[in-house]
Design a protein around this motif. Structure first.
Motif, PDB file in Angstrom:
ATOM      1  N   ASP A   1      -3.348   2.134   1.784  1.00  0.00           N
ATOM      2  CA  ASP A   1      -1.948   1.632   2.079  1.00  0.00           C
ATOM      3  C   ASP A   1      -1.822   0.116   1.970  1.00  0.00           C
ATOM      4  O   ASP A   1      -2.552  -0.221   3.198  1.00  0.00           O
ATOM      5  CB  ASP A   1      -1.408   2.557   3.131  1.00  0.00           C
ATOM      6  CG  ASP A   1       0.162   2.257   3.281  1.00  0.00           C
ATOM      7  OD1 ASP A   1       0.537   1.191   2.814  1.00  0.00           O
ATOM      8  OD2 ASP A   1       0.767   2.664   4.369  1.00  0.00           O
TER       9      ASP A   1
ATOM     10  N   ALA B   1       5.368   0.334   9.002  1.00  0.00           N
ATOM     11  CA  ALA B   1       6.805   0.726   8.665  1.00  0.00           C
ATOM     12  C   ALA B   1       7.363  -0.493   8.299  1.00  0.00           C
ATOM     13  O   ALA B   1       8.397  -0.549   7.234  1.00  0.00           O
ATOM     14  CB  ALA B   1       7.520   1.742   9.310  1.00  0.00           C
TER      15      ALA B   1
ATOM     16  N   ARG C   1       6.065  -2.264   5.361  1.00  0.00           N
ATOM     17  CA  ARG C   1       6.307  -1.501   4.047  1.00  0.00           C
ATOM     18  C   ARG C   1       7.994  -1.630   3.494  1.00  0.00           C
ATOM     19  O   ARG C   1       8.116  -1.871   2.289  1.00  0.00           O
ATOM     20  CB  ARG C   1       6.230  -0.091   4.143  1.00  0.00           C
ATOM     21  CG  ARG C   1       4.795   0.640   4.470  1.00  0.00           C
ATOM     22  CD  ARG C   1       4.658   2.135   4.483  1.00  0.00           C
ATOM     23  NE  ARG C   1       5.461   2.635   3.305  1.00  0.00           N
ATOM     24  CZ  ARG C   1       4.635   2.822   2.114  1.00  0.00           C
ATOM     25  NH1 ARG C   1       3.471   2.528   2.077  1.00  0.00           N
ATOM     26  NH2 ARG C   1       5.378   3.605   1.067  1.00  0.00           N
ATOM     27  N   ALA C   2       8.922  -1.850   4.601  1.00  0.00           N
ATOM     28  CA  ALA C   2      10.245  -2.083   4.131  1.00  0.00           C
ATOM     29  C   ALA C   2      10.336  -3.492   3.697  1.00  0.00           C
ATOM     30  O   ALA C   2      11.091  -3.876   2.786  1.00  0.00           O
ATOM     31  CB  ALA C   2      11.089  -1.795   5.437  1.00  0.00           C
TER      32      ALA C   2
ATOM     33  N   ASP D   1       9.228   1.135   0.310  1.00  0.00           N
ATOM     34  CA  ASP D   1       9.839   2.366   0.466  1.00  0.00           C
ATOM     35  C   ASP D   1      10.957   2.538  -0.625  1.00  0.00           C
ATOM     36  O   ASP D   1      11.319   3.844  -0.364  1.00  0.00           O
ATOM     37  CB  ASP D   1      10.715   2.122   1.921  1.00  0.00           C
ATOM     38  CG  ASP D   1       9.810   2.099   3.141  1.00  0.00           C
ATOM     39  OD1 ASP D   1       8.705   2.715   3.077  1.00  0.00           O
ATOM     40  OD2 ASP D   1      10.273   1.638   4.144  1.00  0.00           O
ATOM     41  N   ASP D   2      11.296   1.653  -1.370  1.00  0.00           N
ATOM     42  CA  ASP D   2      12.073   2.174  -2.582  1.00  0.00           C
ATOM     43  C   ASP D   2      11.442   2.891  -3.632  1.00  0.00           C
ATOM     44  O   ASP D   2      10.211   3.327  -3.403  1.00  0.00           O
ATOM     45  CB  ASP D   2      12.439   0.697  -3.266  1.00  0.00           C
ATOM     46  CG  ASP D   2      13.220  -0.120  -2.229  1.00  0.00           C
ATOM     47  OD1 ASP D   2      13.875   0.219  -1.440  1.00  0.00           O
ATOM     48  OD2 ASP D   2      13.111  -1.312  -2.497  1.00  0.00           O
TER      49      ASP D   2
END
Length: 317
Positions: A33, A49, A52-53, A58-59
């Motif tokens: 990741d 998180a 990632r956003a 996350d899309d």
């Protein structure tokens, strides 16, 4: 000619689209990741998180691909997730190193390969041909990393003829730059020179059997003059084909040579981005190499008609 170029450009565009899809999907299949690699092993789930956003991971893949293509068309490759540096700056700092190394290696390979090919054909069945064939076999058989290590031990550390590592920008000091690149270029161009030698020899042997060569010899032209005037010129088609196919390979395959000689080139950037799951850098690197392949092959096809006017581009009669 115009119709042929239009067809090739259309084919190149389709190839580039397919390549972008493969690159985009393939990069995301790498294990690990990138958000976790960037945050660190001890980062909290909330921190991972948030990263990632922020990276847009996350899309959906379709949204990410659309954003990737849009940015690529505008020349915006984003920022490195590892350093935060714009990818264009990273590429601008490393790509010239690899380009100069690859071009230098090709010049060395063409000069050495063509010269050995001419010698092998001119002295067929005698010791110069045996020596040229032996050199070609060694160039094809011995790995570049082993030759590089031997060159550093003997030519750099032992005799002090060349520096063992380091790079000087060509714009700052061209003489010093090419001096530092000479040993890596010799190592990188060894296998290519061997291929060019074998193909040049084979092409010239076939050319020397043609009717127009026999006619030239019957008119009193010497073998050496016929060899250089007819045999060498016709063998250039083979050389151009090999160089066109290998230039992109040299750019993408100079990773080992750059690591051995500590050159801050494209190869080091590629390896670092793969190890750290740096998506923007990996995508940009692979697509740039793909575009390079496409443009080089297009240029090679056009050069065919320049070298030999009898060749009709696009299959025209």
């Amino acid at each position: 000619m115009t119709r042929y170029l239009f067809t090739r450009l259309w084919q190149s565009a389709v190839t580039l689209v397919i390549a972008s899809i493969v690159v985009f999907w393939g990069v995301r299949q790498l294990p690990g990741d990138p958000a976790l690699a960037l945050a660190g092993e001890e980062a909290t789930p909330e921190r991972v998180a948030a990263i990632r956003a922020d990276l847009g991971l996350d899309d959906s893949l379709l949204v990410q691909y659309g954003r990737f293509v849009g940015n690529f068309v505008r020349g915006d490759f984003g920022e490195s997730t590892r350093t935060g540096t714009p990818v264009t700056e990273l590429i601008g700092a490393t790509l010239p190193v690899t380009l100069w190394l690859a071009l230098y290696a090709i010049v060395v390979a063409v000069v050495v390969g063509v010269a050995l090919g001419v010698v092998a054909e001119r002295y067929r069945g005698r010791w110069p041909e045996w020596m040229a064939n032996a050199a070609a076999v060694v160039g094809l058989s011995v790995p570049n990393f082993w030759l590089g290590i031997l060159a550093i031990l003997w030519l750099a550390a032992g005799l002090g003829l060349f520096p063992a590592s380091g790079y000087v920008p060509v714009a700052e000091n061209p003489a010093s730059a090419f001096y530092h690149l000479t040993l890596p270029a010799l190592i990188l161009g060894t296998s290519l020179a061997a291929v060019i030698m074998r193909q040049t020899r084979a092409s010239m042997i076939e050319t020397m059997k043609t009717d127009y060569v026999r006619t030239a010899r019957a008119k009193g032209l010497g073998r050496g003059r016929v060899l250089m005037r007819y045999g060498l010129r016709n063998s250039m088609i083979v050389v151009v084909t090999i160089v066109g196919l290998q230039l992109g390979g040299l750019i993408s395959g100079a990773v080992v040579t750059e690591r051995i000689f500590a050159l801050p080139g494209f190869g080091k950037l590629t390896l670092d981005s793969v190890f750290t799951r740096d998506y923007p850098v990996i995508q940009a690197v692979v697509l740039i190499i793909t575009v390079g392949y496409i443009l080089i092959n297009l240029a090679v096809d056009v050069l065919y008609s320049v070298i030999n006017p009898r060749i009709r581009v696009g299959g025209a009669s």
